[in-house]
Write a protein that holds these residues in place. Sequence first.
Motif, mmCIF file in Angstrom:
data_model
loop_
_atom_site.group_PDB
_atom_site.id
_atom_site.type_symbol
_atom_site.label_atom_id
_atom_site.label_comp_id
_atom_site.label_asym_id
_atom_site.label_seq_id
_atom_site.Cartn_x
_atom_site.Cartn_y
_atom_site.Cartn_z
ATOM 1 N N GLY A 266 13.935 -1.668 -6.621
ATOM 2 C CA GLY A 266 12.547 -1.528 -6.214
ATOM 3 C C GLY A 266 11.623 -1.014 -7.306
ATOM 4 N N CYS B 46 16.283 -15.151 1.692
ATOM 5 C CA CYS B 46 14.858 -14.876 1.517
ATOM 6 C C CYS B 46 14.124 -14.894 2.863
ATOM 7 N N CYS C 22 6.086 -14.459 -1.429
ATOM 8 C CA CYS C 22 7.140 -13.473 -1.690
ATOM 9 C C CYS C 22 6.756 -12.099 -1.149
ATOM 10 N N THR C 23 7.707 -11.439 -0.489
ATOM 11 C CA THR C 23 7.488 -10.095 0.050
ATOM 12 C C THR C 23 7.972 -9.011 -0.910
ATOM 13 N N SER C 24 8.517 -9.419 -2.059
ATOM 14 C CA SER C 24 9.086 -8.514 -3.080
ATOM 15 C C SER C 24 10.158 -7.596 -2.494
ATOM 16 N N CYS C 25 10.957 -8.130 -1.564
ATOM 17 C CA CYS C 25 11.975 -7.316 -0.886
ATOM 18 C C CYS C 25 13.269 -7.187 -1.694
ATOM 19 N N ASN C 26 13.446 -8.049 -2.713
ATOM 20 C CA ASN C 26 14.648 -8.028 -3.567
ATOM 21 C C ASN C 26 15.892 -8.591 -2.899
ATOM 22 N N ALA C 27 15.738 -9.259 -1.753
ATOM 23 C CA ALA C 27 16.913 -9.862 -1.102
ATOM 24 C C ALA C 27 17.552 -10.909 -2.003
#
Length: 436
Positions: free
Chosen positions: A249, A314, A370-375
Amino acid sequence: MQYLSQIVFTLILIGGIGYFTSNVKKLFRNIKLGKDLNVSDNKPQRWKNMAKIALGQTKMVVRPIAGFLHVIVYVGFIIINIEVLEIVIDGVFGTHRIGLQVLNASIYGFLIGTFEVLAVLVLISVIVFWIRRNVIKIKRFLSAEMTGWPKSDGNIILYFEVVLMCLFLVMNATDTTFQNLGSGNVVSQFIAPLFNGMSEGNLHMIERTAWWIHIIGILTFLNYLYFSKHLHILLAFPNTYYGKLTPKGQFLNNEAVTKEVKLMMDPSADPFAAPAEDAPVPEKFGASDVADLSWVQLLNAYTCTECGRCTSECPANITGKKLSPRKIMMDTRDRLVEVGKNIDANKGIFIPDGKQLLGDYITNEELWACTSCNACVQACPVSIDPLSIIMDMRQYLVMEQSAAPSDLNNMMGNIENNGAPWPFNQQDRLNWAKES
């Protein structure tokens, strides 16, 4: 005649390795087109990551079935090709099964027997992979970006492996010297009866044909890697070594922006002062083309296996958005290859072609989904980071083109004016408490 065979073999070997070497040089040149990035920190952890992820396949087995089959193919194919060393020596020096002359017969038999068992396991695994891809048609292999060449590439490599394993077993089954040894033919002894009744000369011809096609097939496979997603066989090791070590993050601050913020907060600074004559020209914020990305990100693009684990995890893609992290990596690689061909065609110089990664390959809609969640980063089995490319391209849109979505512009305006994302004056923040 014997010397002619050795000469032909040597020429084929030199040609195959030479062509592979020239392509590897292009590969390194293309990767070096990216910006410099210092990733020399924490070497013990980097070596550990490479050993666990690339060599140990720890992130592959998160999905047990595919992971287990991949480990079999990976381990089997690598170990079996140890025999290529014997083939090369035999081909160059005109010997036959040189291993029998330098090793004890039982040791040699154990090695070849192990190779034969692994060959069968690889065959079974590859067939299962083919069924999953073409009969069961697992969803992540059917995305929009997995048509045309990407779809064919996945099958071609499976056919390669089937043919090479079969040739290896046939080569052993028709080699009377090896079969008479009575050691190591744990699988080929059951194939040998298929050739009963053939003369010694015909058996020799089949064995030699399988031998030649096998080594030519291996050299062809080696050179095919440069044009295929299976380049990850080689690049997974450096890619996992240079993978991100900071928390997922955590985003890197842009040095130019940080410098400007510090200047704004310095009461003694003169914001209207002219820049020094020797002051460097400010770099472009973010990335719009491959040369704006770091060399590690370009290495990521070449390493992508197109397995689709990132896209299948994603949340934006799952909910129907156009974003596919796999497509982001494929597009980056395709654009990088295009730039490399441009350089080749113009004698080492890139001639602007009026195209770039942003817009011609990747759309704004994909980036803002993109939610920038890093999934995607977590799911990747070889430590690829699609999110870093997305964020760099977003930064270009915001800071170079002022092309952020209206909702984001409103939020940034509220932060600037109200000190919070919401459209309420700071003096009204506690009104909710009075109403209660």
